[in-house]
Structure formats: structure tokens, C-alpha cells
Design an enzyme around this catalytic site. Sequence first.
Site, mmCIF file in Angstrom:
data_model
loop_
_atom_site.group_PDB
_atom_site.id
_atom_site.type_symbol
_atom_site.label_atom_id
_atom_site.label_comp_id
_atom_site.label_asym_id
_atom_site.label_seq_id
_atom_site.Cartn_x
_atom_site.Cartn_y
_atom_site.Cartn_z
ATOM 1 N N GLN A 191 42.631 -5.084 76.543
ATOM 2 C CA GLN A 191 42.237 -4.542 75.271
ATOM 3 C C GLN A 191 40.768 -5.029 74.958
ATOM 4 O OE1 GLN A 191 44.796 -2.569 73.461
ATOM 5 N NE2 GLN A 191 45.349 -2.690 75.422
ATOM 6 N N GLY A 243 47.926 -1.080 64.358
ATOM 7 C CA GLY A 243 48.063 -0.880 65.826
ATOM 8 C C GLY A 243 46.473 -0.398 66.330
ATOM 9 N N HIS A 244 46.468 -0.477 67.515
ATOM 10 C CA HIS A 244 45.065 -0.646 68.355
ATOM 11 C C HIS A 244 44.490 0.753 68.205
ATOM 12 C CE1 HIS A 244 46.819 0.105 72.721
ATOM 13 N NE2 HIS A 244 47.528 0.854 71.672
ATOM 14 N N ASN A 245 43.120 0.846 67.906
ATOM 15 C CA ASN A 245 42.547 2.000 67.801
ATOM 16 C C ASN A 245 42.855 3.075 66.537
ATOM 17 O OD1 ASN A 245 42.714 1.736 71.131
ATOM 18 N ND2 ASN A 245 40.680 2.037 70.306
ATOM 19 N N SER A 287 46.572 4.306 67.594
ATOM 20 C CA SER A 287 45.455 5.685 67.645
ATOM 21 C C SER A 287 45.830 6.538 67.055
ATOM 22 C CB SER A 287 45.708 6.079 69.167
ATOM 23 O OG SER A 287 45.573 5.376 70.187
#
EC number: 2.3.1.191
Lengths: 357, 357, 357
Positions: B210, B251-253, B271
Site C-alpha cells: 500500500q 477503506g483504501h482509496n 475504492s
Amino acid sequence: MALTLEEIAQRFGGEIVGDATVRVGGLAPLDQAQPHQLAFLANPKYLAQVEATRAGAVLIAPADLEKLSSHEGRNFIVTPNPYAYFARVAQMFIDLAAPALPHGVHPSAVVDPSAQVAKTAVIGPHVVIEAGAIVDEGARLDANVFVGRGTTIGEGSHLYPNVTVYHGCKIGPRAIVHAGAVIGSDGFGFAPDFTGAGDARTGTWVKIPQVGGVTIAADVEIGANTTIDRGAMADTVIEECVKIDNLVQIGHNCRIGAYTVIAGCAGIAGSTTIGKHCMIGGAVGIAGHVTLGDYVIVTAKSGVSKSLPKAGIYTSAFPAVEHAEWNKSAALMRNLDKLRERIKALEAAVEKRDGAA
Amino acid sequence: MALTLEEIAQRFGGEIVGDATVRVGGLAPLDQAQPHQLAFLANPKYLAQVEATRAGAVLIAPADLEKLSSHEGRNFIVTPNPYAYFARVAQMFIDLAAPALPHGVHPSAVVDPSAQVAKTAVIGPHVVIEAGAIVDEGARLDANVFVGRGTTIGEGSHLYPNVTVYHGCKIGPRAIVHAGAVIGSDGFGFAPDFTGAGDARTGTWVKIPQVGGVTIAADVEIGANTTIDRGAMADTVIEECVKIDNLVQIGHNCRIGAYTVIAGCAGIAGSTTIGKHCMIGGAVGIAGHVTLGDYVIVTAKSGVSKSLPKAGIYTSAFPAVEHAEWNKSAALMRNLDKLRERIKALEAAVEKRDGAA
Amino acid sequence: MALTLEEIAQRFGGEIVGDATVRVGGLAPLDQAQPHQLAFLANPKYLAQVEATRAGAVLIAPADLEKLSSHEGRNFIVTPNPYAYFARVAQMFIDLAAPALPHGVHPSAVVDPSAQVAKTAVIGPHVVIEAGAIVDEGARLDANVFVGRGTTIGEGSHLYPNVTVYHGCKIGPRAIVHAGAVIGSDGFGFAPDFTGAGDARTGTWVKIPQVGGVTIAADVEIGANTTIDRGAMADTVIEECVKIDNLVQIGHNCRIGAYTVIAGCAGIAGSTTIGKHCMIGGAVGIAGHVTLGDYVIVTAKSGVSKSLPKAGIYTSAFPAVEHAEWNKSAALMRNLDKLRERIKALEAAVEKRDGAA
């Protein structure tokens, strides 16, 4: 560190049947206990294990004792609640075996000169205690705990590592606060100050200052990484002997009644009052500004959006079933109004025919 | 620390009706306020309290002022949004009363020589600031805060105790980050590298590095123990004036649009993009890789599995009812297809009879 | 820090097609990669990008390589799983670029003389390591980490800042534990010791001592602010290569099978066993004392209240729809028994008429 049954009964009550001079030094399950250990019968379905156990003595309820074929050569402490008795004795043996912690403040801790730390308190490494805070006798603050300005930590409380208690909070005696819990963070309150709509909207959210605190009564346990917000004007209140599991969120100005238990991942929005002796299941969500009466049970994963003044069990959760089956039911549910229309049409058709006949 | 109404109006706007030289030194509810205090009317249903209040002055909207029988002997600051005005004035009085914190770095903090800490920043005990990090003017880092390599903390931001900001993140000006929040932890991404099936399956999960960061714009507030993951390649982005409650997972993004508010215990998978001015209720779950438009409201405890491009209110939660009643409905719901079959059979029977007739 | 394709293939396997002496120094997406970078094709729908890419080489599966019109002038590492291969190579480049951390114990850390810290371990500022704890070779404990009495941290593990590991726990090799996670907090167990009912109820909750630990096998990753409780008697167990996201709660005496992944905000109540290779979706709740078999998938937001021994996909969540539409369906659902009664009445009417006819 072994005690006679008599010594144990003097401390925790109960009636001895058998040899009061037998010594035990710990607890074990009925089927594993040795002669120097104490076992307990919490559930009558394991009565046969009492007949076979090698335990030095057994904690047993009066009704179960009577069911035994013989007491011959066996020793008992008879108590109405062997499970609770077991828990108390087990805790005593753990306390006896625990290494004694040196009283006082670890040299790496940072304690404001105006804070009052009792002589028998144990302040761990890198603890920070701000101005005017009070830490009572026998309290234990583990590594990296933070205690804000003017906050009080009650007698015999134990705050595990990395706990944060903001300024102006009160934690009562004998609290247990697990690692990473946060007490006294700002409640979530913002006044909308916008004009215009859609893309033309301008303005901002204005933070509502949160000037209440958190008041926690005696004998409360708070789980790891749980968060309890401070009140906006008045305090958020946790009454005596409330037990809260891990990762629970309690919003500003809530009041949680005495002896209520709240399981992990539950969330309670602001200004909600929960009665005494309630049981809130895991991952339950409770809306803000509602009131739950005493003895309300909400089952796991349910959502509460209105007040529930009456004692009882409340639910709104479905158990998982096979995905394809669920999807079929869910699709039908979304079209319930169509099913209803078809029933209506049938009723009209039957009515018409019956009328015609 | 008392100000005249004129001084307050100069700072926060509004029109004075009555005596502009009256001094007030704090705020209180209409029914408790004293002559040295300012009260506010946010809801017209309390208009009678304005007639009776002892407050030195009242914040009031123009339309409500007109409803009063008389202004005689009373003082007002007239503003279109008394609640937001109250919040701003209350914050000012709190700031005036707060003890001034000494600028500079506490001796127990560990700051890498290559980090840049502004002169007016306040760095608390046991804070750790790694290489290349930047802490801007007026920022305040409370006890035990960790700031990773190359991370920037904006002007006037306040990170409460035990906050962790990983390396390579940017926190904008005037952020408030509550205790225990984690910003920049690794997104949850693993490539399956397995062969075989069932008991014969071998292989492993391979971690996807990441390498994105987290970018947080101005005026964002983040609740206690909330977690915001760093992006896999690009950054996770929180736009300006987003307000996030406690125990929220992002969460990521993800990208969270400006002015959106997210209540406690919500979880947003990776995302996902949320528009501006959205309101995400408590314990809402939003799937990964979906898009919510501007002005979307998701009510508490609901789950979002598909994109919701249109503004509106969306729901999928049931309120808890009595357990026995719920179980009856839930059982019927699982058998909706049988009800449908019975309706079908009825339709066929009626059809046949009607045809026969 | 650039490597030839040959060097990469020697380390990670795969067959080189093209020029094995080409050097690459990092990874990038196909459409952005430069000649000094490696790209990868994980999804055949992007095959056209392989034809157009400027990447120095492409990771590709054998079947996709065959679909290309020509390999002329292009370089490939052919591997059955380009996505996993990408992840491994990317991690290597990150490790090569990361600043080397000095081995040893930061002077501000507090390490008990009886703890064993390996020479190649990296102990950050303000870390606390208690008596009898063991930290193995290459382990890295970031700022403010707490490791309790007798706990073991395995070789090459990385504990991010503000992690708390209680006493008597074992963390296996190569663990990654993100910031704020808590391992080994007390399980939530209390014996009721009350008499009387309603307002006359007296007594208390008696804490059940939690004397088990937590055992975590090799290659486990644990997300930020996740909590894993210690067992009551035996240990809570996390098997090898389990991956757990942020804000997950795992109750006492759970066992999580190898290679299982658990997404954010999930909660698993005590004494539950989850099989190997399971996938637990975000915000899933699983009741205590149930067993999930191997290869069970529970979709996001679902609740599990009974054992699910068979592999399969299980669901109990609804997707959010427009609020008004939902309310209509929800009202009908609460009255399903009335719909059923109407169907019954229709059946009787039709039956009677048919009989009459």
C-alpha cells in the site's frame, strides 16, 4: 498459597459439607481437577462428573447436593450460586499469585505538579497526568495512559495501556478500562450554517462545543477500544456496575442504567437513555434521543429507532441463509405490494362470483 | 472575559436590538440564563421562554423576533441562524477560558532532527515525530501522538492523545483528530496465490503493498478510534469540512466529498466515492467500488451494495419489535415463495372457474 | 536499485520471454509504465494495453501471452499468477528503498531486565516491554507499543505505533499488527449473582477471571484498532496466514482457521470456531458458540446465529433502496400474517365454491 475450605468459606460464605481442613490452591474443571484443586458444578447436567471428580472439594448448589447418591469421602462448599462463587475464588487466587507492583510513579511518567496521585497508586511508564487530576488509592495506570486536566480516577481502578481519559471526567472506584478505550472525546454535534442548494450551496458546519464531561459510577468495566463521548452541556453518565465490551460507541449525553451489559460493536447514538439491568446484544445500533426501560433485552445485530419503555426482548435481525435462497426471499419482499395487489384482485374476483352466485 | 453585545456582533455579525453595551460572559439555556449570560432561540416553540428569560441578551432569528409581543427592556442579537451563532460564541468563550499552552516541544517528545516543527506548535509529552515530517504553526499534538516519516500536520490542527498518523500522509489546516484515531494504516489488499481445492489447497495470500497515502483537506474532524487506510497506489482522500464520528472505518482509496458527515460505527469499504453534502448514518455499511452522488442520505444501520448516484434518502434497516412477533414475520418472509405459490394456485383456480362460467 | 529480469526471475520464479538483461527499478500500471519499470496484466480485458505499453517488461500469464499478436521487441516474465508476482516484486522494491532502521532499543523505551530482546530487533521510542517477554530477531516495535509480561513477539513481526499486547500472549513470526490494535484484553464474561426481580433486584455481576491467552500463528495481519480478547481458560487462537481488517472484534476462546480473511467492522462473539479459507465480509456479526466450516463465505453486513458447517455463501443483508419504498415493504413485511390470513380465506372460499360446483 493454598487455603483451607474453612478459610475460603469465612471469606466468601457458603456451608461446608465434609472436611473443612482440606487445602486447595486453585480451580479446575470437574473432569481435570486434582486433590489440591477446587471444582464447581454450575449446570446439573454434569452431576455425574461430581461423582467421578478427583477435586479436593466441589462448589455446589443445595438442590444438586441432594441429588448425589452419597457425600461419603467428598468435600463441598454449598452455595446458591456456585458459578459466581467460582469466579470470586478464582480471582482471589489470581490476585495472590500476581507479582506485587511497586507503588509510585514511574520515572518516565509526566505528572503535573498540581495533580494529586495517592501513595498506593501505581503509575506506569510514559503515563501523562495533567493539571488538577486526581488518582485515588490503589488505582493502577498502565503504560501510556493519558489522564486529562481535572479528571478523577477512582480508588482501585485499573486503566490498561494506551487508555485516554480526556479532561473533566470522573471514573468511579474499581473501574476496569481496557487498552485503547477513549473516554471523554467530543460528542458529534455540528450546527449547519449553509445557504443555497445543490452546487450553489455555501457555508459550513459549525462545531457545537462539548462542555459536559463523562461520569462513570463504581464497578464499571469498559472494553478495549470502546469510545464514550463527553456531553454537550451536561455529562454522559454510566451508572454503577455497567459492563461494556470492546469497540462499543456511546454518544454524548447518553445515560446507561446500573447493571446493564452492552456487548461488542454496539453503538448508541447521543442523548439516549437505557434503563437498569438491560442487555444490549453485539452490534446492536440504538438511535439517538430514545429511551429504553429497565430489563429491556435487544438481541444481537438489531436496530432500535424508537423508545422501548416496556421490559421484554426485542429483535430486528435475520440469520444468514444460503445466498441464493436469501436473494429469492429478498426479491419477493421488495415486491410484497404486488403480492398484495394479486390477493386484492383475487378477493374481488371471488366476491364478484359469490355475489353472482 | 465578558464582552459587550457590540463586540460580539463586530466579531460574528448580526444586528443588535436593544442595549449594545450590555456585557455577557458566557452562554446558557433560555430558562437558566442569568443577566450576565447570552441565551439563544433555535426553535420557535420555545418563544414563550424568550418572554420570561433573565438572560442579558438573546440570539434570535428575524422572523421569531417579530412574533414577540414586545422588545421593551430586552436585548437581542438578530441573526438568521441563532444555533450556529451560539456555537461560535460558545467556542470563543471556551477558548478565552482555556489555559494557554506553552509553545514548543515537551522534553520527553522524540522529534527527528529533519522534521520541521513550527515555533507556535505545541508538542506534548512522549510525542514521536519522524524524519521529514512537518508540523505547521499553531498545531497541537497531545501526549503519545505518533507522526510518521514525511507526514504533514496542517496549521492549527489538534491531534488528541494516542493518535497515530502513518508516514506519507497530509492533514490539512484546522483538523481535529480525536484520541486513538489511526490515519494511514495499510489498506486491506491481498492477492490470492493458491492452487488446489478443499483440503488439498496450498499457497498463500500475498500482501499488496500500500504505497498511496491519505490526504485530508481543511476543517475535517475525525472521531475517536476511527481508522482511515492509506491508498494502494493513489491516496485515500477526505475533502474539506468532512465530519467523521467515532469508530468509523474508511477503506483504501475512498474519496469522501466535502461537507459530508459520517456517524459512528459506519464502515466504508475500499475504492468507494461518496459525494459532497452526504449524510451517512450510524453503523451504515457501504460496499467497495461504489459511488454515492452528492446529497445522498443513508439512514442508520442500512447497507449499500450498489452505487446511488441520485440525491435522496436510502434505507434498508428494520426497527426492532418484540422478539416473538419478529420471529413470526421472519419465518413468513423466508417462506414468501410458498405464499406466492398459493396465490398462483388461487389465480389458476379462479381463472378456470371464471372460464368455466 | 534496479534489477535485471533474470535476477527477478531467480528470486521469484517465472520464465523470461525476451531480453533477460533488461533492468527495471519499480512497478507501474501498463498505461503509465516507463522503460525502466515493470508492469503486469492481471485481467485479460486489458490485453490491448500490453500491445501499447512502454514498460520495460510485463508480468503475464501463459494463456494471455499466447493471445498477443507478437512478442517482437517486448519482454515478459511469464507466471501463472501475475497479480501475486507483482505484489511480491513491489514489496521487494519498497523494502530496498526503505531507510534502514538502526537495530536496538531506543533510549526512551522501558524494557524489563528479564525481557529478552533479540539483537536485530528494532525497539522504537517509548515502547514498554515487561518482565519475561521475548522479542525475536528482526521484530520491529514502533513508538508506544506495549508488550506485557511473558508475551512473545515472533521473528520479523512488525507492530505499528500504539499497539497493546497484554501479558501471556504469543505472536508468531512475520505478523503485521496495525496501529491501535489490542491483543489479549479480557474476554467479556460475568456471572450473574442477583436475587429478587424488578425494582427489588439486588446483587451484582461477578467478573469471570480470564486466564487464557491469545496465540497467533505465523504470517497473520491484524488491522488498525482491531481487538482480540484473551481466552477464559484456554487460549483464543488465530491460525496461520489469517488476515484481519480494521475495527474487528474477536471474542474470547474463538479459533479462526488458517487463511481465513475477515473484513472491517466484523464482530465474532466468544467461543466461536471459524474454519480454514473462510471469507467473512465487512460488518458481519457472528454469534458466540457456533462453528463455521471450511470455505464458508458470509457476505457483508450479514448476521450468523447458528453453525454453518457446509462450505457455501451465506447472506442476510438487504441493500438500501429509496426510503419511502423501503418503508412500504417493511410495513407489509410486518403484516405478512395478515396477507397469509387473506390467502387462507380465499383458499377456503374457492374450495367451498368448487365443492359447491
